[in-house]
Each structure stands twice: as structure tokens, then as C-alpha cells.
Design a protein around this motif. Structure first.
Motif, short mmCIF file in Angstrom:
data_model
loop_
_atom_site.label_atom_id
_atom_site.label_comp_id
_atom_site.label_asym_id
_atom_site.label_seq_id
_atom_site.Cartn_x
_atom_site.Cartn_y
_atom_site.Cartn_z
N ALA A 106 0.83 -1.20 0.00
CA ALA A 106 0.00 0.00 0.00
C ALA A 106 0.87 1.26 0.00
N TRP A 107 1.94 1.25 0.80
CA TRP A 107 2.85 2.40 0.81
C TRP A 107 3.50 2.58 -0.57
N SER A 108 3.81 1.47 -1.23
CA SER A 108 4.56 1.52 -2.49
C SER A 108 3.83 2.29 -3.57
N VAL A 109 2.50 2.24 -3.55
CA VAL A 109 1.72 2.93 -4.59
C VAL A 109 2.02 4.42 -4.58
N GLY A 110 1.92 5.05 -3.42
CA GLY A 110 2.19 6.49 -3.33
C GLY A 110 3.65 6.83 -3.53
N LEU A 111 4.55 6.01 -3.01
CA LEU A 111 5.98 6.29 -3.14
C LEU A 111 6.45 6.16 -4.58
N ALA A 112 5.92 5.16 -5.30
CA ALA A 112 6.30 5.00 -6.70
C ALA A 112 5.80 6.18 -7.53
N TRP A 113 4.63 6.70 -7.18
CA TRP A 113 4.11 7.89 -7.87
C TRP A 113 5.00 9.09 -7.59
N LEU A 114 5.41 9.25 -6.33
CA LEU A 114 6.19 10.41 -5.95
C LEU A 114 7.62 10.36 -6.49
N LEU A 115 8.27 9.20 -6.42
CA LEU A 115 9.69 9.11 -6.74
C LEU A 115 9.98 8.57 -8.13
N LEU A 116 9.06 7.81 -8.70
CA LEU A 116 9.29 7.21 -10.01
C LEU A 116 8.36 7.75 -11.09
N GLY A 117 7.39 8.57 -10.69
CA GLY A 117 6.45 9.10 -11.66
C GLY A 117 5.46 8.08 -12.17
N GLU A 118 5.25 6.98 -11.44
CA GLU A 118 4.31 5.95 -11.85
C GLU A 118 2.94 6.25 -11.25
N ARG A 119 2.05 6.76 -12.07
CA ARG A 119 0.73 7.12 -11.59
C ARG A 119 -0.04 5.86 -11.20
N PRO A 120 -0.69 5.86 -10.05
CA PRO A 120 -1.42 4.66 -9.63
C PRO A 120 -2.61 4.37 -10.54
N HIS A 121 -2.78 3.10 -10.90
CA HIS A 121 -3.92 2.70 -11.70
C HIS A 121 -5.00 2.15 -10.78
N LEU A 122 -6.10 1.76 -11.37
CA LEU A 122 -7.25 1.32 -10.57
C LEU A 122 -6.92 0.13 -9.69
#
Length: 306
Positions: free
Chosen positions: A107-123
């Protein structure tokens, strides 16, 4: 990383299972060391100091050009706090509860990947967050009325350790082009420095006891745990480099099994329906995160992010 040949896969899986076994049972030697007067923070610092010295002896070039990379410094901090949180929590808390809260990591990885890797969370990623949070709410819910909130230091440490572990994984992906010895140096160095610094801060405040005088009763146990952690890390490096990332993540879930069975058998945890229900949701989230997504026509063969 793609899986290796047919002969390499069974050995790689066994290597990962061994690493999960070491981590899953690590709570017991940490508690034994605490019974001998060695706080888990001191144990963690000494364990990683041994691994750090072995690494520097084997790969002295790992320090070359290391200091000028700020992401490596952040990796060191996150890896260090992962060990501070997890090792301290399993020593003082219900082991099953701690491990389950720690595995909120997807669950933490979703937000962190968006913040640091630019990977927008999908559904699907957002659905995993909701599923994981529902599991945590069940685990943390008090028996009577009240909000599902961490109730003890072990709960907070487990959650902080899981967050730091998620950050570590995201940073490892960001630093994939950095030579492996430098990344390992950051993780071993972070484990040594972070645990030692928190221990010294606790010592100054009177909340952490000083390291006891050297005695064979705890030195031998501590050295054995150091060797086990070093062997586990080598096994992880071997297995993870030969298997797809989703396979590695799925196999590593066996840590939950090892920790739960050993803790229940030795009276360090209890399994009630509430913990089982919440734990099932948390483990399902982790398994879902590790499960490979169907490749698209444009990206068949590319590894999808969790």
C-alpha cells in the motif's frame, strides 16, 4: 529480471525461501539477546557492522564515488529504519501482528512509486491500497469500541518499518543502474548507523540500556545471527537476480508463514479470528501486488510495476 534456465530456478527459489526463513525466525534470537541484556537496536547495529566489514573486505571498491549520490544516502536511511522498525518490533510485540502490519508495504509503495518514479497509480493499485487498509483496520481494531489505531510501540514500529521497506524497494528500482556493491554498502551501512544512532539517542534519554560487557553467552548468539543475516542476504541476491521480480515477491511471502508458525508454537503470538481475517486481507494484497500483470502488445516482455 527474467528468470534463468530450468536448472537455476529451483535453486533460486530455495535461496529465497532460506532468506525468508532467516527473517521469519529472526525474532527468536533478538528476544534471546534482549534477555541477555542486549537491546535489539544494539543487536541490529552489531549484526550489520559485521556484514559491512565483510563487504568492505571483499569489495573495497564499493566506497568509490559513493558519497556524492544523494539517492544512495536516502537508500541507506530507509534500509536502516526498516531494520530499526522491524527488529525492534518483533522483539517487543506480538510477532504475527508485527509481521502483518509490516507487510502493509504494498500500500505504501503505490504512493511512493508515484512520488519518486512518476508511476501514476492505476485502478488495481488503488484497489490494493483499500484492501490492505481494510486488513490493517481489522488487525488494529480494539476488542470493544474504539478506532482501529496503533495501540503500542510495536505497532508503530512495524508500520514505520513497513513504510521504510517500501521506500527501500522503490529506491532500489530508481538506482537500478547503480553498481550492486554500492547499493549493498548503502543498505549495510544504513543498518549499522541508523540502529546505532537510535540506540545512542535512547541511551541518552534513559530508554535504552547500555551495551553489556562482552560475554560468550551473547557474543556467540550475536555472531551466529550476523552470519545468518549475511547468508540470507547473499541468498536473496542470488535468488532475486535469477527470478522475475513478481516471483521473488511471492516466494518472500513465506516469511509470514515462518514467523507465524514459529511464534505461535513458542508462545510469542496468538491467532484469533480477528487477526486471521485482517491478516488474510493483508497477505492477499501483497500476493496481488506480486502477481504478474498480463503483458500488453506494446510491452510484452517488459516487466510491469506492482
Amino acid at each position: 529480471m527474467a528468470e534463468g534456465g530450468r536448472g537455476a530456478a529451483p535453486a533460486a527459489v530455495l535461496a529465497l525461501v532460506f532468506n525468508a526463513f532467516v527473517w521469519g525466525l529472526s525474532w527468536w534470537p533478538f528476544r534471546e539477546l534482549q534477555d541477555r541484556g542486549v537491546h535489539p537496536l544494539w543487536s541490529t547495529a552489531l549484526i550489520y557492522l559485521v556484514s559491512l566489514l565483510v563487504l568492505l573486505a571483499a569489495r573495497p571498491g564499493a566506497v568509490r564515488g559513493w558519497g556524492g549520490q544523494p539517492w544512495l544516502w536516502l537508500l541507506a536511511a530507509s534500509a536502516g529504519m526498516t531494520n530499526v522498525g522491524f527488529n525492534w518490533a518483533v522483539t517487543i510485540g506480538d510477532v504475527v501482528r508485527v509481521v502483518l502490519l509490516f507487510y502493509l508495504m504494498p500500500a505504501w509503495s503505490v504512493g511512493l512509486a508515484w512520488l519518486l518514479l512518476g508511476e501514476r497509480p492505476h485502478l488495481a493499485g488503488l484497489a490494493r491500497v483499500v484492501l490492505a487498509l481494510a486488513g490493517v483496520a481489522i488487525v488494529l481494531a480494539p476488542q470493544g469500541a474504539g478506532l482501529p489505531w496503533p495501540r503500542a510501540l510495536a505497532d508503530w514500529l512495524a508500520l514505520a518499518g513497513g513504510f521504510s521497506f517500501a521506500l527501500t524497494n522503490v529506491l532500489l528500482r530508481r538506482l537500478h543502474a547503480t553498481p550492486a556493491p554500492q547499493r549493498v554498502l548503502a543498505m549495510f551501512g544504513g543498518g549499522t548507523v541508523a540502529a546505532g544512532a537510535v540506540a545512542l539517542a535512547g541511551l541518552a534519554q534513559g530508554s535504552v540500556a547500555a551495551l553489556p560487557a562482552p560475554e560468550a553467552s551473547w557474543l556467540v548468539l550475536g555472531l551466529g545471527l550476523s552470519v545468518a543475516f549475511l547468508a540470507g542476504n547473499l541468498a536473496l541476491q542470488y535468488g532475486a537476480s535469477r527470478l522475475a521480480a513478481h516471483t521473488t515477491a511471492l516466494v518472500m511471502l513465506s516469511e509470514v508463514v515462518f514467523a507465524s508458525l514459529s511464534a505461535v508454537a513458542l508462545g510469542a503470538a496468538r491467532l484469533d479470528p480477528q487477526v486471521l481475517a485482517g491478516g488474510a486481507l493483508i497477505v492477499a494484497t501483497a500476493a496481488w501486488s506480486a502477481w504478474p500483470s498480463r503483458p500488453t502488445a506494446a510491452g510484452a516482455g517488459a516487466q510491469s510495476a506492482a
